[in-house]
Design a protein around this motif. Sequence first.
Motif, PDB file in Angstrom:
ATOM      1  N   LEU A 205       0.829  -1.209   0.000  1.00  0.00           N
ATOM      2  CA  LEU A 205       0.000   0.000   0.000  1.00  0.00           C
ATOM      3  C   LEU A 205       0.861   1.255   0.000  1.00  0.00           C
ATOM      4  CD1 LEU A 205      -2.702  -1.219   2.534  1.00  0.00           C
ATOM      5  CD2 LEU A 205      -3.051  -0.811   0.092  1.00  0.00           C
ATOM      6  N   GLU A 206       1.948   1.243   0.764  1.00  0.00           N
ATOM      7  CA  GLU A 206       2.839   2.403   0.771  1.00  0.00           C
ATOM      8  C   GLU A 206       3.443   2.633  -0.613  1.00  0.00           C
ATOM      9  OE1 GLU A 206       4.383   2.436   5.436  1.00  0.00           O
ATOM     10  OE2 GLU A 206       5.554   1.379   3.899  1.00  0.00           O
ATOM     11  N   ALA A 207       3.784   1.554  -1.309  1.00  0.00           N
ATOM     12  CA  ALA A 207       4.345   1.688  -2.662  1.00  0.00           C
ATOM     13  C   ALA A 207       3.314   2.276  -3.622  1.00  0.00           C
ATOM     14  CB  ALA A 207       4.822   0.322  -3.158  1.00  0.00           C
ATOM     15  N   LYS A 208       2.067   1.854  -3.511  1.00  0.00           N
ATOM     16  CA  LYS A 208       1.007   2.391  -4.374  1.00  0.00           C
ATOM     17  C   LYS A 208       0.819   3.886  -4.131  1.00  0.00           C
ATOM     18  CE  LYS A 208      -2.812   0.208  -5.174  1.00  0.00           C
ATOM     19  NZ  LYS A 208      -4.082  -0.543  -5.015  1.00  0.00           N
ATOM     20  N   LEU A 209       0.850   4.279  -2.882  1.00  0.00           N
ATOM     21  CA  LEU A 209       0.666   5.688  -2.554  1.00  0.00           C
ATOM     22  C   LEU A 209       1.831   6.530  -3.058  1.00  0.00           C
ATOM     23  CD1 LEU A 209      -0.775   5.225   1.047  1.00  0.00           C
ATOM     24  CD2 LEU A 209      -1.993   6.180  -0.920  1.00  0.00           C
ATOM     25  N   GLU A 210       3.041   5.982  -3.019  1.00  0.00           N
ATOM     26  CA  GLU A 210       4.205   6.706  -3.538  1.00  0.00           C
ATOM     27  C   GLU A 210       4.076   6.909  -5.046  1.00  0.00           C
ATOM     28  OE1 GLU A 210       6.861   8.251  -2.239  1.00  0.00           O
ATOM     29  OE2 GLU A 210       5.814   7.964  -0.321  1.00  0.00           O
ATOM     30  N   LYS A 211       3.595   5.889  -5.752  1.00  0.00           N
ATOM     31  CA  LYS A 211       3.392   6.015  -7.203  1.00  0.00           C
ATOM     32  C   LYS A 211       2.394   7.119  -7.521  1.00  0.00           C
ATOM     33  CE  LYS A 211       4.445   1.214  -8.488  1.00  0.00           C
ATOM     34  NZ  LYS A 211       3.889  -0.049  -9.062  1.00  0.00           N
ATOM     35  N   ARG A 228      -6.851   6.670  -4.329  1.00  0.00           N
ATOM     36  CA  ARG A 228      -5.812   7.071  -3.373  1.00  0.00           C
ATOM     37  C   ARG A 228      -6.351   7.081  -1.953  1.00  0.00           C
ATOM     38  NH1 ARG A 228      -4.815  10.381   0.127  1.00  0.00           N
ATOM     39  NH2 ARG A 228      -6.794  11.448  -0.275  1.00  0.00           N
ATOM     40  N   LYS A 229      -7.532   7.665  -1.784  1.00  0.00           N
ATOM     41  CA  LYS A 229      -8.114   7.717  -0.439  1.00  0.00           C
ATOM     42  C   LYS A 229      -8.442   6.320   0.058  1.00  0.00           C
ATOM     43  CE  LYS A 229     -11.738   9.826   2.346  1.00  0.00           C
ATOM     44  NZ  LYS A 229     -12.852  10.806   2.413  1.00  0.00           N
ATOM     45  N   ASP A 230      -8.998   5.506  -0.815  1.00  0.00           N
ATOM     46  CA  ASP A 230      -9.327   4.130  -0.458  1.00  0.00           C
ATOM     47  C   ASP A 230      -8.062   3.389  -0.004  1.00  0.00           C
ATOM     48  OD1 ASP A 230     -11.407   1.923  -0.559  1.00  0.00           O
ATOM     49  OD2 ASP A 230      -9.887   1.065  -1.874  1.00  0.00           O
ATOM     50  N   THR A 231      -6.975   3.589  -0.754  1.00  0.00           N
ATOM     51  CA  THR A 231      -5.702   2.935  -0.439  1.00  0.00           C
ATOM     52  C   THR A 231      -5.129   3.457   0.873  1.00  0.00           C
ATOM     53  OG1 THR A 231      -5.242   2.666  -2.801  1.00  0.00           O
ATOM     54  CG2 THR A 231      -3.376   2.467  -1.301  1.00  0.00           C
ATOM     55  N   HIS A 232      -5.234   4.755   1.090  1.00  0.00           N
ATOM     56  CA  HIS A 232      -4.719   5.362   2.318  1.00  0.00           C
ATOM     57  C   HIS A 232      -5.471   4.843   3.544  1.00  0.00           C
ATOM     58  CE1 HIS A 232      -3.025   9.308   4.209  1.00  0.00           C
ATOM     59  NE2 HIS A 232      -2.184   8.304   4.327  1.00  0.00           N
ATOM     60  N   LEU A 233      -6.782   4.754   3.427  1.00  0.00           N
ATOM     61  CA  LEU A 233      -7.592   4.254   4.533  1.00  0.00           C
ATOM     62  C   LEU A 233      -7.297   2.781   4.812  1.00  0.00           C
ATOM     63  CD1 LEU A 233     -10.980   5.974   3.661  1.00  0.00           C
ATOM     64  CD2 LEU A 233      -9.514   6.479   5.615  1.00  0.00           C
TER      65      LEU A 233
END
Length: 380
Positions: A205-211, A228-233
Motif C-alpha cells: 500500500l505504501e508503494a502504491k501511494l508513492e506512485k 488514493r483515499k481508499d488505499t490510504h484508509l
Amino acid sequence: MAASCVLRAVLSRTVSRARGSGGLRRPFSSAQLGPEAGGRKACWETASAHQDGTEYHRRRGGALWAAVAAFSLFSSTDEEKRDEAQRKEDEMILLLKKAKLSMHRGNLQAASTFLHQAVALAHQTHNNQAIIYTYSQMANLAYIQGHLDSAEKLFKAAMSFMLSGGTPEDDNAVIEMSLKLATIYAEQNKAELAEHGFRFCVESLEAKLEKHKELPEHEKTEEQEVLRKDTHLLLGLCLDSRARYRASMLHLNLAGQDYRKALDICRQEQGEKHPQTLVLMSDLATILDLQGRHDDALALIQQAVDLSHSTENPDRHVLLGNLAGILLHTGRLEDSVRFYREALDLAQQAGDQAAMEQIQEGLKEVKKRRDQERKQQTQE
C-alpha cells in the motif's frame, strides 16, 4: 496487575475485544458489525458502522455484489438455455441475499446453508465474481464461528480465483484478503506468517501511494483520487491491525509507532472528531499507559473524551471506560469511579453487554485497591 488488564483490553480483537479491568477496546470497526457467535464478531464486514460515506475500511463487497447482479451469462441464442441461465442467476442472487439477512439476524447455520447453495450455482454458471464474493462471505462466517482453518482455506480460494482472473497482487481487494489471512495467522500464533502478511500489506500500500504522489497534478483524475483515499484508509486499517498484533507480542514501541501512523491517516482522511479517530487515540493512550507514560496517556484519552462531547459518538462509553482505567493506574481512584459509573450508564443505554462487564471488572479493581489502602493505613 492493572497494567496486564489494560494489555488484555488492547489485545483483544481481531479484532480486539477488551477483556479484563482497566480498559475497554471497541473492535476496529467501532463498528463493527455483524452478528456475534461464541464471542467473535464479523470484524471484517466494514470498518465503521456509521453510514456517513467515509468508512475507514472500504470493502469491495458492494462492487462484487453489483457484479453478481450485473454479470451476463447469455452467450447462446437458444431461448431455453438463456431462461435456465437466468433462473440460476436469479436463484443465486436470492440465496446470497438470504445468507446476508441470516447473518445479520445471527442465524449462522442458515447463512452457511444458503452460501453453500449459492457457491454451487456460481460454479455451475462459471460466474467468477460470484464465486469470489461467496467464498469471501463463507470465510467471514467461518471466522465468526471460530473455524480459523476453514476461514484460511476459503480466503485463499477466493484470492486464487481473483489472481487467476488477472487481478494484480497489489490490488486493494487482494490486500484486504491478505490482511484477513495475516489476522488469522496472528490468532493461530503463527508469528512468521503473520509478520510476513502484515508487512506485505503495509509495504504494498505504501508503494502504491508513492506512485500516486509521483503523478503530475494534471494527470490525477477524480477516479484516481478516490482510489488514493481508499488505499490510504486501507493502509490505516493494516497499521491498526498490526499494532494490535505487536502489542500482543509485547512489542509496545513498535505498536505505538503503528498506532501513531494509523491515527495520522484517520485524522487526515476522516477528521479529528471521527469515531474511528477517537478509538485510535484511545488505543494509543493505552499503549502509553502500559509504557509507564501515564501523563501522556491521560492527556490523549482526555482529548478523545472531550472531542466525543461534540459528536454523537456511539463509543463514548468505551472512551470513558478507558479514561477511568488510566486514572485507576495513576491512583486517582475517586475520579476513576466517577468515570466508570458514567461509562456504565451509557453502556447500559447502548445495550453493550461486553462493555458493561468490563466496566464492572474495573469497579471491582477500584474496590480492591481501596481495600488494600485501608489495610495499609490500619497496619500503620
